[in-house]
Scaffold this active site. Structure first.
Site, PDB file in Angstrom:
ATOM      1  N   ASP A   1       0.822  -1.220   0.000  1.00  0.00           N
ATOM      2  CA  ASP A   1       0.000   0.000   0.000  1.00  0.00           C
ATOM      3  C   ASP A   1       0.855   1.270   0.000  1.00  0.00           C
ATOM      4  O   ASP A   1       0.424   2.315   0.509  1.00  0.00           O
ATOM      5  CB  ASP A   1      -0.954   0.030   1.208  1.00  0.00           C
TER       6      ASP A   1
ATOM      7  N   GLY B   1       1.837   2.990  -2.645  1.00  0.00           N
ATOM      8  CA  GLY B   1       1.576   3.889  -3.778  1.00  0.00           C
ATOM      9  C   GLY B   1       2.367   3.516  -5.013  1.00  0.00           C
ATOM     10  O   GLY B   1       2.710   4.378  -5.826  1.00  0.00           O
ATOM     11  N   LYS B   2       2.661   2.227  -5.167  1.00  0.00           N
ATOM     12  CA  LYS B   2       3.457   1.761  -6.309  1.00  0.00           C
ATOM     13  C   LYS B   2       2.755   2.032  -7.636  1.00  0.00           C
ATOM     14  O   LYS B   2       3.402   2.298  -8.652  1.00  0.00           O
ATOM     15  CB  LYS B   2       3.749   0.261  -6.163  1.00  0.00           C
TER      16      LYS B   2
ATOM     17  N   LYS C   1       0.945   4.514  -8.678  1.00  0.00           N
ATOM     18  CA  LYS C   1       1.181   5.864  -9.201  1.00  0.00           C
ATOM     19  C   LYS C   1       2.589   5.988  -9.781  1.00  0.00           C
ATOM     20  O   LYS C   1       2.790   6.586 -10.847  1.00  0.00           O
ATOM     21  CB  LYS C   1       0.981   6.905  -8.102  1.00  0.00           C
TER      22      LYS C   1
ATOM     23  N   ASN D   1      -4.957 -10.022  -4.553  1.00  0.00           N
ATOM     24  CA  ASN D   1      -4.940  -9.483  -3.187  1.00  0.00           C
ATOM     25  C   ASN D   1      -4.256  -8.118  -3.173  1.00  0.00           C
ATOM     26  O   ASN D   1      -4.209  -7.456  -2.136  1.00  0.00           O
ATOM     27  CB  ASN D   1      -4.237 -10.440  -2.216  1.00  0.00           C
ATOM     28  N   ALA D   2      -3.716  -7.717  -4.320  1.00  0.00           N
ATOM     29  CA  ALA D   2      -3.091  -6.396  -4.436  1.00  0.00           C
ATOM     30  C   ALA D   2      -4.057  -5.466  -5.153  1.00  0.00           C
ATOM     31  O   ALA D   2      -4.817  -5.892  -6.014  1.00  0.00           O
ATOM     32  CB  ALA D   2      -1.787  -6.498  -5.218  1.00  0.00           C
ATOM     33  N   GLY D   3      -4.008  -4.201  -4.817  1.00  0.00           N
ATOM     34  CA  GLY D   3      -4.833  -3.215  -5.507  1.00  0.00           C
ATOM     35  C   GLY D   3      -4.063  -1.930  -5.712  1.00  0.00           C
ATOM     36  O   GLY D   3      -3.519  -1.371  -4.753  1.00  0.00           O
ATOM     37  N   HIS D   4      -3.955  -1.470  -6.952  1.00  0.00           N
ATOM     38  CA  HIS D   4      -3.253  -0.228  -7.245  1.00  0.00           C
ATOM     39  C   HIS D   4      -4.264   0.829  -7.674  1.00  0.00           C
ATOM     40  O   HIS D   4      -5.046   0.615  -8.593  1.00  0.00           O
ATOM     41  CB  HIS D   4      -2.210  -0.445  -8.353  1.00  0.00           C
TER      42      HIS D   4
ATOM     43  N   THR E   1      -6.778 -11.924   2.575  1.00  0.00           N
ATOM     44  CA  THR E   1      -7.907 -11.308   1.882  1.00  0.00           C
ATOM     45  C   THR E   1      -8.975 -12.332   1.516  1.00  0.00           C
ATOM     46  O   THR E   1     -10.048 -11.961   1.036  1.00  0.00           O
ATOM     47  CB  THR E   1      -7.434 -10.614   0.587  1.00  0.00           C
TER      48      THR E   1
ATOM     49  N   GLN F   1       2.265  -5.931  -3.247  1.00  0.00           N
ATOM     50  CA  GLN F   1       2.545  -5.998  -1.808  1.00  0.00           C
ATOM     51  C   GLN F   1       3.853  -5.265  -1.468  1.00  0.00           C
ATOM     52  O   GLN F   1       4.237  -4.353  -2.188  1.00  0.00           O
ATOM     53  CB  GLN F   1       2.573  -7.458  -1.309  1.00  0.00           C
TER      54      GLN F   1
ATOM     55  N   PRO G   1      -9.618  -0.880   7.043  1.00  0.00           N
ATOM     56  CA  PRO G   1      -8.798   0.246   7.498  1.00  0.00           C
ATOM     57  C   PRO G   1      -7.367  -0.212   7.738  1.00  0.00           C
ATOM     58  O   PRO G   1      -7.124  -1.312   8.235  1.00  0.00           O
ATOM     59  CB  PRO G   1      -9.470   0.679   8.810  1.00  0.00           C
ATOM     60  N   ARG G   2      -6.420   0.641   7.361  1.00  0.00           N
ATOM     61  CA  ARG G   2      -5.017   0.311   7.566  1.00  0.00           C
ATOM     62  C   ARG G   2      -4.531   0.852   8.902  1.00  0.00           C
ATOM     63  O   ARG G   2      -4.910   1.946   9.317  1.00  0.00           O
ATOM     64  CB  ARG G   2      -4.171   0.893   6.430  1.00  0.00           C
TER      65      ARG G   2
ATOM     66  N   VAL H   1       3.381  14.513  -3.904  1.00  0.00           N
ATOM     67  CA  VAL H   1       2.833  15.511  -2.976  1.00  0.00           C
ATOM     68  C   VAL H   1       1.306  15.617  -3.086  1.00  0.00           C
ATOM     69  O   VAL H   1       0.699  16.547  -2.571  1.00  0.00           O
ATOM     70  CB  VAL H   1       3.478  16.892  -3.226  1.00  0.00           C
TER      71      VAL H   1
END
Length: 431
Positions: A13, A15-16, A18, A38-41, A130, A225, A305-306, A416
């Site tokens: 998580d 931000g890979k 982007k 199980n990954a989400g970008h 997950t 991941q 929630p993380r 940013v």
């Protein structure tokens, strides 16, 4: 010709997506090499948000080819749904745009049923998977009874494998876990249909990548991941079922390791984690709530929630060592804007007073440690509109430079804000 790998330095998580999206302009092929859905970008393009689970982030660009390597475990229903959703939003997704390795292993319904049943049986000791069947699919791969993408194209082989596997899996589901079994015929019919739809995309991805390299095309490898979820090097057993470190590119995509020219490590400006496992810099206070709310820290795959906490330099430095990282890409720096003081973890102290400069293998030892912090000044200025490094507040630059110094590698990019252009690029190995 360049071959660049993007990996996460924390627990995922980071931000890979982007970073990969920004680098894609200079690449010809974009490749996923491990993990599953199980990954989400999450990508923000203009006013539109795209969430991708299996398809590489480069799919949003014209003239690029995306590859799903043999090291990925593929749920065909999820992949087809993702393809359909992209088509509905005007994104081209033909065979020339998306290639699927014939050697990739397939997530079957019994993998998901077993995944959920095991977590349910563990109760409070659940790992926090997950429930997508990732682990059980990798288990079958190692046990040499897995279904591969190429099997979806052979009705006889597919039927034999499903019947043989369900004879065992249904026993575990019904006799041990007390859950419902699955129909071999139903699974066979569904997966045969999946294979027919995916057939135009199926290819020997390793051979195609080699041909692309021979022709001078640059490759971009997209990890899923993060380093500390690595099956071998992470906080075991609170890990994923694959190897997110850069070295697994060779096994997971069929590309020789000597082709790799750069490894970029993505670092969230603070630390987050989903699921169980030790997290020494975790905050259960107003600062932690600030990070969760300002950073919208909820899983793009699960919505969970993380857990949030201060930036752990030990975690990042260990990731640098494990993947041979050559540059850092810092994300979500803007989330820290407004906090008067920041803390940076530069070591752990054990119960008996010893200092540790890396994560120990023993979770008992790690969980009993206390973080050693260095306090730094925060900043109040809005940095989301800044595009030049020198224009960042002095305290913001000091924070970034402390991270780079501690990790031992230079900064490459600084995000940013969530938008594609809200990024300060210091070095782009694919430019």
């Amino acid at each position: 010709m360049a071959c660049v790998v993007v990996v996460g330095t924390q627990w995922g998580d980071e931000g890979k997506g982007k970073v990969v999206d920004l680098l894609t302009e200079g690449a010809r092929g974009i490749i996923r090499f491990q993990g599953g859905n199980n990954a989400g970008h999450t990508l923000v393009v203009g006013s539109e948000k795209f969430i991708l689970h299996l398809i590489p982030s480069g799919i949003l660009h014209e003239g690029k080819t995306c590859y799903i390597g043999n090291g990925v475990v593929v749920d065909p229903a999820v992949l087809l749904m993702e393809m359909d959703r992209l088509k509905d939003r005007g994104v081209a997704i033909g065979p020339e745009k998306l290639r699927l390795s014939d050697r990739a292993h397939v997530i079957m319904p019994y993998h998901k049923s077993l995944d959920i049943a095991r977590e349910k049986a563990k109760g409070a000791k659940a790992i926090g998977t997950t429930g997508r069947g990732i682990g059980p699919c990798y288990e079958d791969k190692a046990a040499r009874c897995g279904v591969r993408v190429v099997d979806l194209l052979d009705p006889e082989v597919l039927r034999q494998k499903i019947e043989a596997n369900l004879a065992e899996k249904n026993f575990w589901l019904t006799k041990y876990f007390g859950e419902d079994g699955l129909s071999a015929e139903k699974v066979y019919e569904d997966y045969l249909a999946f294979g027919q739809r995916l057939a135009p995309h199926v290819a020997d991805v390793s051979a195609e990548l080699d041909a692309l390299c021979q022709a001078g095309g640059s490759l971009l490898f997209e990890g899923a991941q993060g380093t500390h979820l690595d099956l071998d090097h992470g906080t075991y057993p609170y890990v994923t079922s694959s190897n997110p470190v850069a070295g697994s590119v060779s096994a997971g995509a069929g590309v020789g390791i000597t082709r790799i020219s750069d490894v970029l490590g993505v670092v969230k400006a603070y630390t987050t984690r989903v699921g169980g496992g030790p997290f020494l810099t975790e905050l259960d206070d107003e600062n932690g709530k600030w990070m969760q709310e300002k950073g919208a820290e909820f899983g793009s795959t699960t919505g969970r929630p993380r857990r949030c906490g201060w930036l752990d330099g030990v975690v990042v430095r260990q990731a640098v060592r494990l993947s041979g990282i050559t540059g850092l890409c810092v994300t979500k720096l803007d989330v820290l804007t407004g906090l008067p003081k920041l803390r940076f973890c530069l070591g752990y102290q054990t119960k008996d007073g010893r200092r540790l400069d890396s994560l120990p293998a023993s979770l008992a030892v790690l969980s009993s440690c206390q973080p050693i912090y260095e306090e730094m000044e925060g900043w109040q200025e809005d940095i989301s509109v800044i595009r030049q490094y020198q224009d960042l507040p002095a305290s913001c630059r000091a924070y970034l430079e402390r991270l780079a110094e501690f990790a031992g590698v230079p900064l490459s990019m600084i995000s940013v804000g969530p938008a594609r252009d809200a990024t300060i690029v210091l070095r782009n190995p694919l430019a």
